[in-house]
Design an enzyme around this catalytic site. Structure first.
Site, short mmCIF file in Angstrom:
data_model
loop_
_atom_site.label_atom_id
_atom_site.label_comp_id
_atom_site.label_asym_id
_atom_site.label_seq_id
_atom_site.Cartn_x
_atom_site.Cartn_y
_atom_site.Cartn_z
N ARG A 39 13.17 2.58 10.52
CA ARG A 39 12.28 2.82 9.36
C ARG A 39 13.16 3.22 8.20
NH1 ARG A 39 6.60 6.05 8.90
NH2 ARG A 39 5.97 4.05 9.74
N HIS A 65 5.42 -3.90 6.46
CA HIS A 65 5.16 -3.04 7.62
C HIS A 65 4.60 -3.95 8.73
CE1 HIS A 65 4.66 0.42 9.97
NE2 HIS A 65 3.79 1.11 9.27
N GLN A 114 2.65 -2.71 11.87
CA GLN A 114 1.31 -2.21 11.55
C GLN A 114 0.34 -3.37 11.35
OE1 GLN A 114 0.05 1.17 11.24
NE2 GLN A 114 -1.77 -0.11 11.42
N ASP A 120 -4.93 1.18 1.71
CA ASP A 120 -3.80 2.04 2.11
C ASP A 120 -3.62 3.09 1.01
OD1 ASP A 120 -1.67 3.11 3.49
OD2 ASP A 120 -0.28 1.47 3.04
N CYS A 137 -4.18 1.97 7.64
CA CYS A 137 -3.11 2.19 8.62
C CYS A 137 -2.82 3.67 8.85
CB CYS A 137 -1.85 1.44 8.20
SG CYS A 137 -1.03 2.11 6.75
N ARG A 155 -1.52 0.08 17.81
CA ARG A 155 -0.07 0.10 17.61
C ARG A 155 0.64 0.14 18.96
NH1 ARG A 155 2.13 2.08 12.73
NH2 ARG A 155 4.12 1.67 13.77
N1 CP Z 1 0.82 3.77 9.82
C1 CP Z 1 2.01 4.35 10.04
O1 CP Z 1 3.06 3.68 10.06
O2 CP Z 1 1.94 5.68 10.30
P1 CP Z 1 3.17 6.68 10.29
O3 CP Z 1 3.76 6.69 8.90
O4 CP Z 1 2.57 8.00 10.67
O5 CP Z 1 4.19 6.22 11.30
#
Ligand code: CP
Length: 294
Positions: free
Chosen positions: A99, A126, A129, A211, A251, A279
């Protein structure tokens, strides 16, 4: 030859079909230890709740081990290069989830790694997701092909950009509703229709997605974003204009009262917590596909 999953286009449409089929099987029968003895590094340059927990649970349920390393606690914070980190970590683990911020960092890391690298969120997308989102659409509405999905709010976000990438792969129509300055570039649209009017965008839609308006790293712009996007809240009135069977996705984390109301998050159209659960199931299938090269 290792396979990375940096964008949705890294898998073919047929591979996405197989991945979803396997995720359905794994959701029905969680006790399959196909990755016994394997390990997964989770490398975080940004905060996380779902990504960390779901990947740790995914590899654990498959019989493997997760190693979670925030880069702030690693030698990257003291100047070690991403490339050296990737080369060394590849000697220890079977796959790496990263990430990060810019996509150039993700690509440089993946080029240096000799094991599969998964994008756990970058500025450009992402994809894990959006896989979970589309798996949820399939689960709730039967299939994604032919459906109309509308994304409301910050349509220049990594989520909206992954939705633009997903539409031609999964065969759904995508509508975006955002003000000027909060839209993807024309090259990224890939056939998505854009309107400034959320009421027009949501008419008859099968899926309504939003989002947060201020993503990680954009905190200094929070006030300007709140002002620019204030008429794009997904509330009960807006959702009522979608199809009667429509579901709502987010998400998470959600800012109730900003991009979405509490009534919608917790209401009858919300598939948001199934989306979060999914997920786990899609990432189990993805880890198998990348590590075992299924
Ligand atoms: N949706 C998502 O990626 O959540 P986090 O940022 O908590 O990992």
């Amino acid at each position: 030859m290792k396979r990375d999953f940096l964008t949705l286009s890294d898998l073919s449409p047929d591979e996405h079909l197989l991945l979803f089929r396997r995720a359905h099987e794994l959701k029905k029968n969680a006790r399959q230890r196909t990755l016994e003895g394997r390990s997964l590094l989770l490398l975080f340059e940004k905060a996380s709740t779902r990504t960390r927990i779901s990947f740790e649970a995914a590899i654990g349920q498959l019989g493997g081990t997760a190693i979670t390393l925030p880069t702030a606690d690693s030698q990257i914070a003291r100047g070690e290069t991403l490339e050296d980190t990737a080369r060394v970590a590849s000697r220890y683990v079977d796959a790496i989830m990263f990430r990060t911020h810019g996509d150039e960092r993700l690509k440089a890391f993946a080029r240096a790694a000799t094991v599969p690298v998964i994008n756990g969120l970058s500025d450009g997308g992402h994809p894990v997701q959006v896989l979970a989102d589309l798996f949820t659409v399939e689960e709730k509405l039967g299939e994604t092909a032919g459906k109309t999905i509308v994304f409301i709010g910050d349509c220049a976000s990594n989520m909206a950009r992954s939705y633009c990438e997903a539409a031609p792969i999964f065969g759904f129509s995508l509508r975006l509703s955002a003000p000027e300055g909060y839209r993807p570039s024309a090259a990224e649209l890939r056939g998505a229709r854009v309107t400034a009017n959320p009421t027009e965008a949501v008419q008859g839609a099968d899926v309504v997605v939003t989002d947060v308006w201020t993503s990680m790293g954009q905190e200094a712009e929070a006030k300007a974003r709140l002002n620019a996007l204030s008429s794009y809240t997904v509330d009960e009135t807006l959702v009522a204009k979608a199809a009667p069977h429509a579901i709502v996705l987010h998400c998470l984390p959600a800012h109730r009262g900003e991009e979405i109301t509490a009534g919608v998050v917790d209401g009858p159209r919300s598939a948001i917590f199934d989306e979060a659960e999914n997920r786990l199931h899609v990432q189990k299938a993805l880890l198998e596909q990348l590590i075992l090269r299924r």
